[in-house]
Design an enzyme around this catalytic site. Sequence first.
Site, PDB file in Angstrom:
ATOM      1  CB  THR A  14      -0.906   0.002   1.252  1.00 13.05           C
ATOM      2  OG1 THR A  14      -1.617  -1.221   1.277  1.00 13.05           O
ATOM      3  CG2 THR A  14      -1.876   1.174   1.256  1.00 13.05           C
ATOM      4  CD  GLU A 131       5.725  13.643  10.203  1.00 12.44           C
ATOM      5  OE1 GLU A 131       6.547  14.524  10.418  1.00 12.44           O
ATOM      6  OE2 GLU A 131       4.811  13.362  11.013  1.00 12.44           O
ATOM      7  CB  VAL A 134       3.361   8.909  14.760  1.00 10.93           C
ATOM      8  CG1 VAL A 134       2.321   9.369  15.774  1.00 10.93           C
ATOM      9  CG2 VAL A 134       4.439   8.092  15.448  1.00 10.93           C
ATOM     10  N   GLY A 136      -0.010   8.589  10.240  1.00 15.61           N
ATOM     11  CA  GLY A 136       0.017   8.617   8.774  1.00 15.61           C
ATOM     12  C   GLY A 136       0.342   9.967   8.181  1.00 15.61           C
ATOM     13  CB  ILE A 138      -1.298  13.950  11.185  1.00 14.53           C
ATOM     14  CG1 ILE A 138      -2.754  13.591  10.921  1.00 14.53           C
ATOM     15  CG2 ILE A 138      -1.182  15.185  12.076  1.00 14.53           C
ATOM     16  CD1 ILE A 138      -3.546  13.255  12.179  1.00 14.53           C
ATOM     17  N   GLY A 189     -12.921  -3.850   3.757  1.00 14.69           N
ATOM     18  CA  GLY A 189     -11.474  -3.629   3.647  1.00 14.69           C
ATOM     19  C   GLY A 189     -10.949  -2.513   4.537  1.00 14.69           C
ATOM     20  CD  GLU A 192      -4.422  -4.927   7.943  1.00  9.88           C
ATOM     21  OE1 GLU A 192      -4.207  -5.979   7.337  1.00  9.88           O
ATOM     22  OE2 GLU A 192      -4.016  -3.814   7.569  1.00  9.88           O
ATOM     23  CE  LYS A 207      -0.355   4.288  14.130  1.00  5.55           C
ATOM     24  NZ  LYS A 207      -1.741   4.275  13.668  1.00  5.55           N
TER      25      LYS A 207
HETATM   26  N1  LIG Z   1      -1.009   1.018   5.095  1.00  3.66           N
HETATM   27  C1  LIG Z   1      -1.040   2.155   5.761  1.00  3.66           C
HETATM   28  O1  LIG Z   1      -1.982   2.926   5.644  1.00  3.66           O
HETATM   29  C2  LIG Z   1       0.080   2.528   6.692  1.00  3.66           C
HETATM   30  C3  LIG Z   1       0.018   3.732   7.410  1.00  3.66           C
HETATM   31  C4  LIG Z   1       1.080   4.108   8.224  1.00  3.66           C
HETATM   32  C5  LIG Z   1       2.181   3.273   8.338  1.00  3.66           C
HETATM   33  N2  LIG Z   1       2.197   2.077   7.649  1.00  3.66           N
HETATM   34  C6  LIG Z   1       3.381   1.226   7.800  1.00  3.66           C
HETATM   35  O2  LIG Z   1       4.030   1.127   6.531  1.00  3.66           O
HETATM   36  C7  LIG Z   1       4.663  -0.138   6.407  1.00  3.66           C
HETATM   37  C8  LIG Z   1       4.143  -0.820   5.148  1.00  3.66           C
HETATM   38  O3  LIG Z   1       2.747  -0.972   5.255  1.00  3.66           O
HETATM   39  P1  LIG Z   1       1.849  -1.418   4.005  1.00  3.66           P
HETATM   40  O4  LIG Z   1       0.445  -1.202   4.413  1.00  3.66           O
HETATM   41  O5  LIG Z   1       2.333  -0.807   2.756  1.00  3.66           O
HETATM   42  O6  LIG Z   1       2.133  -2.976   3.995  1.00  3.66           O
HETATM   43  P2  LIG Z   1       1.796  -4.021   2.849  1.00  3.66           P
HETATM   44  O7  LIG Z   1       0.778  -3.483   1.914  1.00  3.66           O
HETATM   45  O8  LIG Z   1       1.572  -5.327   3.515  1.00  3.66           O
HETATM   46  O9  LIG Z   1       3.179  -4.098   2.031  1.00  3.66           O
HETATM   47  C9  LIG Z   1       4.337  -4.676   2.566  1.00  3.66           C
HETATM   48  C10 LIG Z   1       5.361  -4.813   1.463  1.00  3.66           C
HETATM   49  O10 LIG Z   1       6.528  -5.398   2.005  1.00  3.66           O
HETATM   50  C11 LIG Z   1       6.924  -6.509   1.222  1.00  3.66           C
HETATM   51  N3  LIG Z   1       7.520  -7.520   2.101  1.00  3.66           N
HETATM   52  C12 LIG Z   1       6.952  -8.174   3.109  1.00  3.66           C
HETATM   53  N4  LIG Z   1       7.827  -9.036   3.667  1.00  3.66           N
HETATM   54  C13 LIG Z   1       8.972  -8.887   2.983  1.00  3.66           C
HETATM   55  C14 LIG Z   1      10.250  -9.499   3.073  1.00  3.66           C
HETATM   56  N5  LIG Z   1      10.516 -10.460   3.983  1.00  3.66           N
HETATM   57  N6  LIG Z   1      11.200  -9.116   2.206  1.00  3.66           N
HETATM   58  C15 LIG Z   1      10.944  -8.179   1.262  1.00  3.66           C
HETATM   59  N7  LIG Z   1       9.757  -7.569   1.130  1.00  3.66           N
HETATM   60  C16 LIG Z   1       8.787  -7.916   1.983  1.00  3.66           C
HETATM   61  C17 LIG Z   1       5.675  -7.019   0.561  1.00  3.66           C
HETATM   62  O11 LIG Z   1       6.023  -7.718  -0.608  1.00  3.66           O
HETATM   63  P3  LIG Z   1       4.906  -8.380  -1.592  1.00  3.66           P
HETATM   64  O12 LIG Z   1       4.067  -7.240  -2.069  1.00  3.66           O
HETATM   65  O13 LIG Z   1       5.724  -8.969  -2.684  1.00  3.66           O
HETATM   66  O14 LIG Z   1       4.176  -9.362  -0.772  1.00  3.66           O
HETATM   67  C18 LIG Z   1       4.915  -5.719   0.315  1.00  3.66           C
HETATM   68  O15 LIG Z   1       5.290  -5.176  -0.908  1.00  3.66           O
HETATM   69  C19 LIG Z   1       4.337  -0.884   7.717  1.00  3.66           C
HETATM   70  O16 LIG Z   1       5.396  -0.690   8.627  1.00  3.66           O
HETATM   71  C20 LIG Z   1       3.091  -0.195   8.217  1.00  3.66           C
HETATM   72  O17 LIG Z   1       2.936  -0.283   9.608  1.00  3.66           O
HETATM   73  C21 LIG Z   1       1.193   1.705   6.841  1.00  3.66           C
END
Ligand SMILES: NC(=O)c1ccc[n+]([C@@H]2O[C@H](COP(=O)([O-])OP(=O)(O)OC[C@H]3O[C@@H](n4cnc5c(N)ncnc54)[C@H](OP(=O)(O)O)[C@@H]3O)[C@@H](O)[C@H]2O)c1
Length: 430
Positions: A14, A131, A134, A136, A138, A189, A192, A207
């Site tokens: 994402t 940034e 915590v 997102g 903001i 969606g 989770e 956070k």
């Molecule tokens: N989503 C949000 O709104 C949001 C908001 C604030 C902070 N965050 C933080 O941002 C980070 C990413 O979140 P996300 O929502 O983008 O997660 P996500 O959609 O699950 O994406 C995770 C990515 O990491 C890759 N990955 C997972 N395990 C891996 C490994 N062992 N080696 C290499 N690549 C690996 C995945 O690969 P594949 O795609 O190939 O499976 C995927 O591309 C997290 O720390 C989350 O807490 C997210």
Amino acid sequence: MNSPLRIALAGLGTVGAGVVKLLDENRDLIARRSGRPIEIVLVSARDRMRDRGIDLGRFEWVDDTSSLADRDDVDVVVELIGGSDGPAVALVRSAIAQGKGVVTANKAMMAHHGLELAAAAEKAGTALKYEAAVAGGIPIIKAIREGAAANRIDRVYGILNGTCNYILTEMEEKGTAFADVLGEAQRLGYAEADPTFDIDGIDAAHKLAILASLAFGSEIDFASVRTTGIRAVAATDIAHAAELGFRVRLVGLAEVVGDRIHQRVHPCLVPLTNPLSKVTGSLNAVVAEGNFVGRLFFEGRGAGEGPTASAVVADLIDIARGEAGPAFAMPSHHLEPIGAGEAGDRRGRYYLRLSVADETGVLAELAAMLRDAGVSIDSLIQRGQADAGGVFIAIVSHETDESAVRKAIEAMRASSSVLGEPMLMHILDF
Ligand SMILES: NC(=O)c1ccc[n+]([C@@H]2O[C@H](COP(=O)([O-])OP(=O)(O)OC[C@H]3O[C@@H](n4cnc5c(N)ncnc54)[C@H](OP(=O)(O)O)[C@@H]3O)[C@@H](O)[C@H]2O)c1
């Protein structure tokens, strides 16, 4: 134009995909603001074949994510994999050790390892920026670290998890039960498949621990965050709260009391006069109270592709401009190991919801238990039929010590008139 800032992007989910899109769409503006282009050079994730809806053919794909920092043609590693340990922290440690800048959105990693990583980054003379970890989109890290840097901050609190806020406000608007709203949120969606981290308050606790360290100049102490999620919040609590002039919100609150720090994530009754009561749906909000600036209030999207990418790229722009500085607003050796306050130390008002047998004398028995514990009643509502066949009683106390309320709850648990587990919530009286 100066030479580009060269990025290795680890994780293309994402947030990673959002970063690629944002850097594409706002490329020229960002280059002008940064004084140099920001260019993705390398990308890596688990599954190379996965269609991510973005053109990745222009970038070099690296199968071994852990090797991203080893390349000489990379200035900054952007870690968007997630997880407190494992590949994310290994990559970040490696990047810092090799003098690369790091940008991450990973609150779990920062809550567990932030101090160590900040110290390592200072030693290596490189930037560690987070940034997006915590609230997102903001810009609260920047606000506390830079904008409010002249203030002593004794309290920081907020709505730090959009999923919980969505569930609570849906319950509020539709009068539906927690489990039904959660099921619907998962179907749409918004939540989770495994919602544990969100609804049990752990995500908000990560956070909060980061915010507390930044605000108070203390070492991150995630283990001391007392955390209760929203599973036990019933539709009747929300109705009672409304009748009493409050809304129920999952609040993460950190405050300095004397020489101790209290950190709590728990559902609270928020008065309608507090801006947090107006924060609805999946929005996040943070309040920071500075001794010169007063109350600062920030609201915005705490998650999602666009807002989170916005925060990640803002960090990249800082690095491109050469603005780094210590991760927690002061060199890590100046962060103090301030002890955690005791659970019962808080003074304030409390909401207590009980399911009691529908018999004469029960109210008098409850009143006696509260009196014996030193808790005086401000208001009491008897409303609705409880599941177990009894009736719901909601009590709001006058200001008292939490330890007194807990003593009363112990007595209630031992009483045959009280059915099921009493529900206790703090009232946020500011
Ligand atoms: N989503 C949000 O709104 C949001 C908001 C604030 C902070 N965050 C933080 O941002 C980070 C990413 O979140 P996300 O929502 O983008 O997660 P996500 O959609 O699950 O994406 C995770 C990515 O990491 C890759 N990955 C997972 N395990 C891996 C490994 N062992 N080696 C290499 N690549 C690996 C995945 O690969 P594949 O795609 O190939 O499976 C995927 O591309 C997290 O720390 C989350 O807490 C997210």
